[in-house]
Write an enzyme that holds these catalytic residues in place. Structure first.
Site, PDB file in Angstrom:
ATOM      1  N   GLY A 283     -16.292 -55.291  28.112  1.00 52.18           N
ATOM      2  CA  GLY A 283     -15.431 -54.583  27.157  1.00 52.18           C
ATOM      3  C   GLY A 283     -14.618 -55.590  26.369  1.00 52.18           C
ATOM      4  O   GLY A 283     -13.469 -55.369  26.017  1.00 52.18           O
ATOM      5  N   GLY A 284     -15.253 -56.745  26.122  1.00 47.84           N
ATOM      6  CA  GLY A 284     -14.531 -57.874  25.524  1.00 47.84           C
ATOM      7  C   GLY A 284     -14.013 -57.618  24.133  1.00 47.84           C
ATOM      8  O   GLY A 284     -13.117 -58.315  23.658  1.00 47.84           O
TER       9      GLY A 284
ATOM     10  N   LEU B  68      -9.656 -52.652  23.207  1.00 48.03           N
ATOM     11  CA  LEU B  68      -8.187 -52.740  23.098  1.00 48.03           C
ATOM     12  C   LEU B  68      -7.630 -53.797  24.048  1.00 48.03           C
ATOM     13  O   LEU B  68      -6.925 -54.717  23.642  1.00 48.03           O
ATOM     14  CB  LEU B  68      -7.600 -51.362  23.441  1.00 48.03           C
ATOM     15  CG  LEU B  68      -6.096 -51.220  23.614  1.00 48.03           C
ATOM     16  CD1 LEU B  68      -5.346 -51.533  22.332  1.00 48.03           C
ATOM     17  CD2 LEU B  68      -5.751 -49.821  24.107  1.00 48.03           C
ATOM     18  N   VAL B  69      -7.984 -53.722  25.329  1.00 48.74           N
ATOM     19  CA  VAL B  69      -7.431 -54.656  26.322  1.00 48.74           C
ATOM     20  C   VAL B  69      -8.175 -55.982  26.267  1.00 48.74           C
ATOM     21  O   VAL B  69      -7.571 -57.057  26.367  1.00 48.74           O
ATOM     22  CB  VAL B  69      -7.493 -54.045  27.735  1.00 48.74           C
ATOM     23  CG1 VAL B  69      -6.897 -55.002  28.758  1.00 48.74           C
ATOM     24  CG2 VAL B  69      -6.763 -52.701  27.774  1.00 48.74           C
TER      25      VAL B  69
ATOM     26  N   TYR C 156     -14.691 -38.100  33.090  1.00 47.86           N
ATOM     27  CA  TYR C 156     -14.204 -39.487  33.074  1.00 47.86           C
ATOM     28  C   TYR C 156     -13.416 -39.783  34.356  1.00 47.86           C
ATOM     29  O   TYR C 156     -13.590 -40.820  35.000  1.00 47.86           O
ATOM     30  CB  TYR C 156     -13.309 -39.674  31.846  1.00 47.86           C
ATOM     31  CG  TYR C 156     -12.661 -41.023  31.704  1.00 47.86           C
ATOM     32  CD1 TYR C 156     -11.361 -41.240  32.144  1.00 47.86           C
ATOM     33  CD2 TYR C 156     -13.338 -42.078  31.106  1.00 47.86           C
ATOM     34  CE1 TYR C 156     -10.753 -42.474  32.002  1.00 47.86           C
ATOM     35  CE2 TYR C 156     -12.740 -43.318  30.957  1.00 47.86           C
ATOM     36  CZ  TYR C 156     -11.449 -43.502  31.407  1.00 47.86           C
ATOM     37  OH  TYR C 156     -10.847 -44.725  31.278  1.00 47.86           O
TER      38      TYR C 156
ATOM     39  N   PRO D 284      -3.769 -48.273  34.754  1.00 51.50           N
ATOM     40  CA  PRO D 284      -2.785 -48.204  33.672  1.00 51.50           C
ATOM     41  C   PRO D 284      -2.556 -46.770  33.225  1.00 51.50           C
ATOM     42  O   PRO D 284      -3.418 -45.900  33.420  1.00 51.50           O
ATOM     43  CB  PRO D 284      -3.455 -49.006  32.552  1.00 51.50           C
ATOM     44  CG  PRO D 284      -4.910 -48.786  32.768  1.00 51.50           C
ATOM     45  CD  PRO D 284      -5.089 -48.688  34.268  1.00 51.50           C
TER      46      PRO D 284
ATOM     47  N   HIS E  33      -7.185 -41.929  20.923  1.00 51.27           N
ATOM     48  CA  HIS E  33      -6.008 -41.492  21.659  1.00 51.27           C
ATOM     49  C   HIS E  33      -4.891 -41.156  20.675  1.00 51.27           C
ATOM     50  O   HIS E  33      -4.979 -41.481  19.484  1.00 51.27           O
ATOM     51  CB  HIS E  33      -5.570 -42.580  22.641  1.00 51.27           C
ATOM     52  CG  HIS E  33      -6.552 -42.794  23.749  1.00 51.27           C
ATOM     53  ND1 HIS E  33      -7.457 -43.820  23.749  1.00 51.27           N
ATOM     54  CD2 HIS E  33      -6.770 -42.086  24.873  1.00 51.27           C
ATOM     55  CE1 HIS E  33      -8.197 -43.735  24.853  1.00 51.27           C
ATOM     56  NE2 HIS E  33      -7.799 -42.692  25.542  1.00 51.27           N
TER      57      HIS E  33
HETATM   58  O1  GFB Z   1      -3.833 -39.729  23.922  1.00 51.77           O
HETATM   59  P1  GFB Z   1      -4.424 -38.404  24.252  1.00 51.77           P
HETATM   60  O2  GFB Z   1      -5.644 -38.039  23.529  1.00 51.77           O
HETATM   61  O3  GFB Z   1      -4.726 -38.489  25.807  1.00 51.77           O
HETATM   62  O4  GFB Z   1      -3.350 -37.192  24.023  1.00 51.77           O
HETATM   63  P2  GFB Z   1      -4.386 -37.701  27.140  1.00 51.77           P
HETATM   64  C1  GFB Z   1      -2.090 -37.275  24.450  1.00 51.77           C
HETATM   65  C2  GFB Z   1      -1.315 -36.056  23.967  1.00 51.77           C
HETATM   66  O5  GFB Z   1      -1.104 -36.185  22.551  1.00 51.77           O
HETATM   67  C3  GFB Z   1      -1.897 -34.663  24.187  1.00 51.77           C
HETATM   68  C4  GFB Z   1      -1.261 -34.930  21.920  1.00 51.77           C
HETATM   69  O6  GFB Z   1      -0.860 -33.822  24.672  1.00 51.77           O
HETATM   70  C5  GFB Z   1      -2.302 -34.217  22.766  1.00 51.77           C
HETATM   71  O7  GFB Z   1      -2.177 -32.809  22.586  1.00 51.77           O
HETATM   72  N1  GFB Z   1      -1.681 -35.143  20.524  1.00 51.77           N
HETATM   73  C6  GFB Z   1      -0.985 -34.781  19.433  1.00 51.77           C
HETATM   74  C7  GFB Z   1      -2.805 -35.756  20.116  1.00 51.77           C
HETATM   75  N2  GFB Z   1      -1.637 -35.112  18.299  1.00 51.77           N
HETATM   76  C8  GFB Z   1      -2.789 -35.731  18.697  1.00 51.77           C
HETATM   77  C9  GFB Z   1      -3.895 -36.317  17.988  1.00 51.77           C
HETATM   78  O8  GFB Z   1      -3.981 -36.333  16.767  1.00 51.77           O
HETATM   79  N3  GFB Z   1      -4.888 -36.869  18.746  1.00 51.77           N
HETATM   80  C10 GFB Z   1      -4.840 -36.882  20.135  1.00 51.77           C
HETATM   81  N4  GFB Z   1      -5.837 -37.473  20.803  1.00 51.77           N
HETATM   82  N5  GFB Z   1      -3.812 -36.331  20.844  1.00 51.77           N
HETATM   83  C11 GFB Z   1      -6.536 -39.004  27.906  1.00 51.77           C
HETATM   84  C12 GFB Z   1      -7.753 -38.765  28.751  1.00 51.77           C
HETATM   85  O9  GFB Z   1      -5.752 -37.856  27.982  1.00 51.77           O
HETATM   86  O10 GFB Z   1      -5.784 -40.108  28.426  1.00 51.77           O
HETATM   87  C13 GFB Z   1      -8.598 -40.011  28.778  1.00 51.77           C
HETATM   88  O11 GFB Z   1      -8.475 -37.676  28.186  1.00 51.77           O
HETATM   89  C14 GFB Z   1      -7.801 -41.245  29.167  1.00 51.77           C
HETATM   90  O12 GFB Z   1      -9.642 -39.836  29.696  1.00 51.77           O
HETATM   91  C15 GFB Z   1      -6.515 -41.316  28.354  1.00 51.77           C
HETATM   92  O13 GFB Z   1      -7.452 -41.212  30.448  1.00 51.77           O
HETATM   93  C16 GFB Z   1      -5.637 -42.435  28.820  1.00 51.77           C
HETATM   94  O14 GFB Z   1      -3.301 -38.457  27.782  1.00 51.77           O
HETATM   95  O15 GFB Z   1      -4.169 -36.259  26.923  1.00 51.77           O
END
Ligand code: GFB
Length: 314
Positions: free
Chosen positions: A7-8, A11-12, A134, A161, A177
């Site tokens: 994963g070089g 992000l990390v 996942y 993490p 994310h």
């Molecule tokens: O970062 P995120 O996708 O990961 O979402 P999770 C975090 C929160 O942000 C959720 C809100 O409560 C979403 O509803 N959110 C608001 C948004 N606006 C947005 C947007 O535009 N995009 C996204 N993506 N979220 C992941 C896991 O869950 O965490 C993965 O599904 C991984 O497997 C990662 O572990 C670290 O924290 O919800």
């Protein structure tokens, strides 16, 4: 030591690239998916038969934000299981006896017996359905490392993490994310006369965010500085915030009027809370280790984003 980083180009992986100058006695090799598809044993065995290493930092995984996981739980499970099985098989066959293996706080139960959760809660009860594919694949990686350590005396350490963010992230507006997805979407809306700044969900969900360069320093210190004297999993986390507070801080950093923020509560919040504790982590932090505050991390990430707009991963 000769250290291979899978994963070089992620992000990390890139955050580690930015700090290896402080480890001049070690040789780091960063492998990308283009060089070696880790889900193919044929490619993995061919790569490791030609390149030998002492240590591994295994970061490669099929990852994505909440909405990516909601769409592809099966692929998330099967591809990560394949990658991890091949990597551990290669470690065994090509004699790599020590390494860091990256999990995620989303593996923890969504209804644990207590909050915050410690390392002991990993397998306590099911993870949140939004990312169970996942999460179970990463739980199995913890099991695989533990079984290898017990059977072969290896030192495979699983680091857990919380939600990572920073330069070199995946800024895909749909699959990314929350921080990179919003940063990219809001930046586009800023350019419009009547731009709208819509975040998904209610904003009430809570998350712990960790700046990827901080995590990169932790990984290298635990693998190389001898500060960590066991092979038990270790949570790496920092402060918790609500998504609303984080989005308001992001708006500030991007010079967006907070009153213009809107919430699409038809979209999922995912897991409302997955708070983990860093009681154990504090015991092993290198002296003087400082975490990057959210506002500072967001500022550095946004200025990196603006400088690299033309060649973003998304
Ligand atoms: O970062 P995120 O996708 O990961 O979402 P999770 C975090 C929160 O942000 C959720 C809100 O409560 C979403 O509803 N959110 C608001 C948004 N606006 C947005 C947007 O535009 N995009 C996204 N993506 N979220 C992941 C896991 O869950 O965490 C993965 O599904 C991984 O497997 C990662 O572990 C670290 O924290 O919800």
């Amino acid at each position: 030591m000769r250290i291979v980083v899978t994963g070089g180009n992620g992000l990390v992986g890139n955050s580690i690239k930015d700090i290896i100058s402080i480890y001049p006695n070690h040789a780091f090799t960063f492998i990308t998916r283009q060089e070696c598809d880790l889900s193919s044993w044929y490619e993995v065995s061919n790569y490791f038969v030609r390149n030998s290493f002492d240590y591994i930092i295994h970061l490669a995984a099929k990852v994505g934000g909440l909405f990516k996981n909601l769409d592809s739980n099966i692929e998330m499970f099967s591809e990560n299981i394949a990658i991890n099985e091949n990597v551990l098989k290669a470690c065994r066959q090509f004699n790599i006896k020590r390494g860091i293996f990256c999990l995620s706080s989303c593996i923890f139960p969504c209804n644990p017996s207590t909050f915050p959760m410690s390392e002991r809660a990993i397998h306590e009860s099911p993870p949140h359905p939004s990312n169970e594919g996942y999460a179970y694949a990463k739980r199995m990686l913890e099991l695989q490392c533990r079984l290898h350590n017990k059977a072969y005396g290896t030192e495979y350490i699983c680091l857990i993490p919380v939600n990572l963010y920073g330069p070199h992230d995946n800024f895909n507006i749909r699959d990314g994310h929350v921080i990179p997805a919003l940063m990219n979407r809001f930046h586009g809306e800023k350019a419009k006369k009547d731009g709208r700044f819509i975040a998904y969900g209610t904003g009430r969900a809570r998350r712990q965010f960790l700046y990827a360069p901080d995590f990169a320093r932790l990984i290298c210190s635990i693998l190389l500085d001898g500060t960590y004297d066991n092979t038990e999993p270790l949570i790496c986390c920092w402060r918790e915030t609500s998504i609303k507070q984080m989005v308001e801080c992001l708006a500030d950093v991007m010079d967006i009027d907070k009153n213009k923020l809107e919430w699409d509560s038809d979209k999922s919040d995912g897991c409302m809370r997955k708070t983990v504790d860093n009681y154990k982590m504090w015991r092993y932090l290198p002296d003087g280790f400082l975490f990057t505050h959210m506002r500072e991390g967001l500022k550095e990430t946004y200025s990196w984003f603006c400088r690299n707009r033309d060649n973003l991963r998304n």
